[in-house]
Design a protein around this motif. Structure first.
Motif, mmCIF file in Angstrom:
data_model
loop_
_atom_site.group_PDB
_atom_site.id
_atom_site.type_symbol
_atom_site.label_atom_id
_atom_site.label_comp_id
_atom_site.label_asym_id
_atom_site.label_seq_id
_atom_site.Cartn_x
_atom_site.Cartn_y
_atom_site.Cartn_z
ATOM 1 N N GLN A 150 -3.092 4.022 2.596
ATOM 2 C CA GLN A 150 -4.328 3.535 1.980
ATOM 3 C C GLN A 150 -5.142 2.671 2.927
ATOM 4 O OE1 GLN A 150 -2.253 1.862 -1.496
ATOM 5 N NE2 GLN A 150 -3.387 3.299 -2.795
ATOM 6 N N LYS A 151 -4.483 2.066 3.926
ATOM 7 C CA LYS A 151 -5.166 1.217 4.892
ATOM 8 C C LYS A 151 -4.572 1.446 6.280
ATOM 9 C CE LYS A 151 -5.619 -2.535 1.447
ATOM 10 N NZ LYS A 151 -7.093 -2.645 1.350
ATOM 11 N N MET A 202 0.841 -1.193 0.000
ATOM 12 C CA MET A 202 0.000 0.000 0.000
ATOM 13 C C MET A 202 0.880 1.249 0.000
ATOM 14 S SD MET A 202 -1.221 0.403 3.988
ATOM 15 C CE MET A 202 0.009 0.661 5.289
ATOM 16 N N GLU A 206 -2.935 -6.574 8.116
ATOM 17 C CA GLU A 206 -3.860 -7.707 8.097
ATOM 18 C C GLU A 206 -4.670 -7.720 9.388
ATOM 19 O OE1 GLU A 206 -1.775 -11.327 7.431
ATOM 20 O OE2 GLU A 206 -0.928 -10.694 5.497
ATOM 21 N N ASP A 219 -10.167 0.828 5.088
ATOM 22 C CA ASP A 219 -9.672 1.375 3.826
ATOM 23 C C ASP A 219 -9.926 2.880 3.842
ATOM 24 O OD1 ASP A 219 -8.814 -1.033 2.529
ATOM 25 O OD2 ASP A 219 -10.929 -1.539 2.217
ATOM 26 N N GLU A 238 5.851 2.585 -0.726
ATOM 27 C CA GLU A 238 5.100 1.372 -0.434
ATOM 28 C C GLU A 238 5.455 0.812 0.943
ATOM 29 O OE1 GLU A 238 2.680 -0.171 -2.320
ATOM 30 O OE2 GLU A 238 2.797 1.687 -3.505
ATOM 31 N N ASP A 287 0.711 -4.187 3.351
ATOM 32 C CA ASP A 287 -0.692 -4.042 3.759
ATOM 33 C C ASP A 287 -0.882 -4.610 5.162
ATOM 34 O OD1 ASP A 287 -1.230 -2.997 1.298
ATOM 35 O OD2 ASP A 287 -2.492 -4.648 0.611
#
Length: 323
Positions: free
Chosen positions: A112-113, A1, A27, A36, A22, A25
């Motif tokens: 992004q998350k 992300m 979890e 999100d 980057e 992500d």
């Protein structure tokens, strides 16, 4: 992300440690969920983290950001509550001595998350813009608690805000005006003073200027530079609510004699609870308040937003859009 994160720290050159790139992500795990994000906002806290204040170097790299709003795993539009209590804590999370903010121990919202405890969201009002929702979690929540939980001022009372321009100060002016307070503000900058009048301040004074009458409460985030003026501006029995000390926490004059003789209250105030964040969101929606936004830019351009804050060229919130 994609994320804006601290890779290193420098007290003199905070932008040198900022990376927009980057990261893995997050979890979901038991008791924690992934949101999100649709928008996130910048705070001075993020710059201090890059300077090495409040964020130990052994926790790097750390995704920055405390403010954010997005969509949870069930498709609900939510606002992220940034105060993370320690395991097993019950009650007001801001009183937990082991509490942290997002981006101090756990990755933050400039991404992004974001992974957060399942209880750390409040519903976003359906009609509220993402940019508005992204402003509320930190500076606006701090202002809400200062005014409505800790000041003791009734509508119609007079409140002085020290230092117009910052995120908390602009939120205080907008919230107070909407609630029926007479909001006064101080500013070292004429242009910022004019902006304060435009967003709801009744009057604006120069820093340290003698006021025409004493006020019911002073909202203090500046600290040492304005402390004596705050004490001297209060009516007997009045209240200083302090949530920060950007100019330092050791004033030349503590004014202790005036504090006890005039029976003033000094109330410390830090952030706010999840319940207060929900109340704030409803109040902003009901009164049609639009938080002052300095600039909106995509997360890819986060470095530009950080540069504006480091340069002091900000009035209101810097908001990043995601996705």
């Amino acid at each position: 992300m994609l994320a804006a994160y601290a890779a290193s720290q420098s007290a003199s050159d905070p932008l040198s440690g900022l990376v927009v790139g980057e990261r893995p992500d997050p979890e979901a795990r038991p008791g924690w969920e992934v949101v999100d994000l649709r928008a996130a906002a910048l705070n001075h806290h993020d710059v201090w983290s890059l300077r090495g204040v409040g964020l130990p170097a052994d926790r790097l790299p750390m995704v920055l950001g405390c403010d954010g709003a997005g969509v949870d795993a069930d498709g609900n539009e939510v606002i992220v509550h940034a105060v993370i209590p320690s395991d097993g804590w019950r009650g007001d999370e801001t009183l937990d001595p082991r509490r942290t903010l997002l981006s101090e121990l756990h990755d933050g919202t400039l991404a992004q998350k974001v992974l957060i405890p399942a209880g750390n969201v409040v519903p976003k009002p359906a009609s509220m813009a993402w940019e508005t929702a992204a402003c509320l979690s930190t500076a606006w929540l701090t202002a809400y608690r200062m005014l409505f939980t800790n000041s003791g001022v009734q509508p119609g009372g007079t409140v002085l805000v020290q230092g117009a321009g910052g995120g908390v100060a602009t939120a205080l002016i907008q919230l107070g005006a909407a609630a029926g307070y007479r909001m006064w503000a101080t500013s070292r900058d004429e242009a910022r003073g004019k902006r304060a009048l435009e967003i709801g301040a009744d009057r604006v004074f120069g820093s340290g200027e003698r006021l025409p009458e004493r006020v019911d409460a002073v909202m203090e985030t500046v600290g040492a530079a304005t402390w004596s003026h705050s004490v001297n501006s209060l009516r007997p029995g009045g209240t200083i609510v302090i949530s920060g000390a950007t100019s330092g926490d050791a004033p030349a004059k503590a004014e202790l004699t005036k504090i006890f003789f005039k029976q003033l209250r000094v109330v410390g105030s830090t952030m706010g609870s999840r319940e207060e964040l929900g109340q704030l969101a409803r109040f902003v929606e009901q009164r049609g308040i639009e938080p002052v936004v300095d600039s909106v830019m995509p997360l890819e351009q986060a470095r530009d937003g950080f540069a504006r804050m480091v340069d002091g060229d900000v009035f209101g919130k810097v908001v990043f859009t995601v996705g």
